[in-house]
Write an enzyme that holds these catalytic residues in place. Structure first.
Site: not given
Length: 252
Positions: A133, A146
């Site tokens: 990401s 995360y």
């Protein structure tokens, strides 16, 4: 030709699977939701052979069993897409939910990389696509764990790529680092994006094209390319402060 896609029920994983099917790849679709996987299979409509495996990758014993079930399938492409995020202050997030996320985002991905990379190195062919990401490029207050998991995936993938290059292996590691994408990630994390998200079909199509061109770091969209460029010149603590304000606006 055969590919295995984790997190194939919906979103980026689903659309990557559809793209690979169009290219003639037989598929192993891995996910927790059998009905959603069956829907993906019916969408492909018998164009290629498809095997569905329902498994929760937060159970690390099941990850080992997944490899045992598929190690003789001669997989050419492994797409490590499964993952999820949790929103909230680190001290307030439920520890069990957080550990489940770490198991899926890090440990399961690491295990599948190791298992299948060994086989690919022996054959001297194959591609592993790890989905990270844009979160990998910076610290992420309010989604701290995360963001850290995606940094792990980013660092691991680049390191593996260099190890393979040094041994002159033909095995390829590619790394997808998208920004906001219109998937069910938001619902599970309990957030909503305040900027326009890319469609998962666009991200999947862009990713597959770049992957087959041998691209290592794949960043769909100009905005995220710019973000990766600019954060290199800003102090880490300053970026974290900015990111906190951005994250706070994601609350539903």
């Amino acid at each position: 030709m055969k590919a295995m896609v984790t997190g194939a029920s919906r979103g980026i994983g689903r659309d990557i699977a559809l793209n690979l099917a169009k290219l003639g790849y037989d598929l192993i679709l891995v996910g927790r939701d059998k009905e959603a996987l069956e829907e993906v299979k019916s969408t492909i409509n018998n164009k290629v052979r498809i095997k569905i495996i329902v498994v929760d990758l937060s159970n690390l014993q099941k990850v080992k069993e997944l490899y045992v079930l598929t190690k003789n399938d001669d997989i050419d492409i492994l797409v490590n897409n499964a993952g999820f995020g949790i929103f909230g202050e680190f001290s307030e997030i439920d520890i069990n939910e957080e550990l489940n996320m770490l198991d899926v985002n890090i440990r399961a991905l690491d295990m599948l990389c190791k298992f299948f990379l060994k086989d690919m190195v022996k054959k001297d062919r194959g591609i592993i696509l790890n989905v990270s990401s844009s979160a990998a490029f910076m610290a992420g207050p309010l989604m701290s764990s995360y963001y850290a998991t995606k940094s792990y995936v980013y660092s691991l993938s680049l390191a593996l790529n260099e190890e393979l290059r040094r041994r002159k292996s033909k095995v390829q590691i590619s790394l997808l680092c998208p920004g906001p994408v219109d998937t069910n990630f938001n619902d599970r994390a309990g957030v909503t994006f305040r900027v326009k998200a890319l469609s998962s079909s666009y991200v999947a199509d862009y990713t597959i094209k770049k992957m087959f061109k041998g691209k290592t770091i794949i960043i769909p969209g100009f905005k995220m390319k710019f973000v990766k460029f600019i954060v290199r010149f800003l102090p880490d603590k300053f970026v974290a402060r900015i990111n906190y304000n951005i994250q706070k606006k994601k609350v539903k």
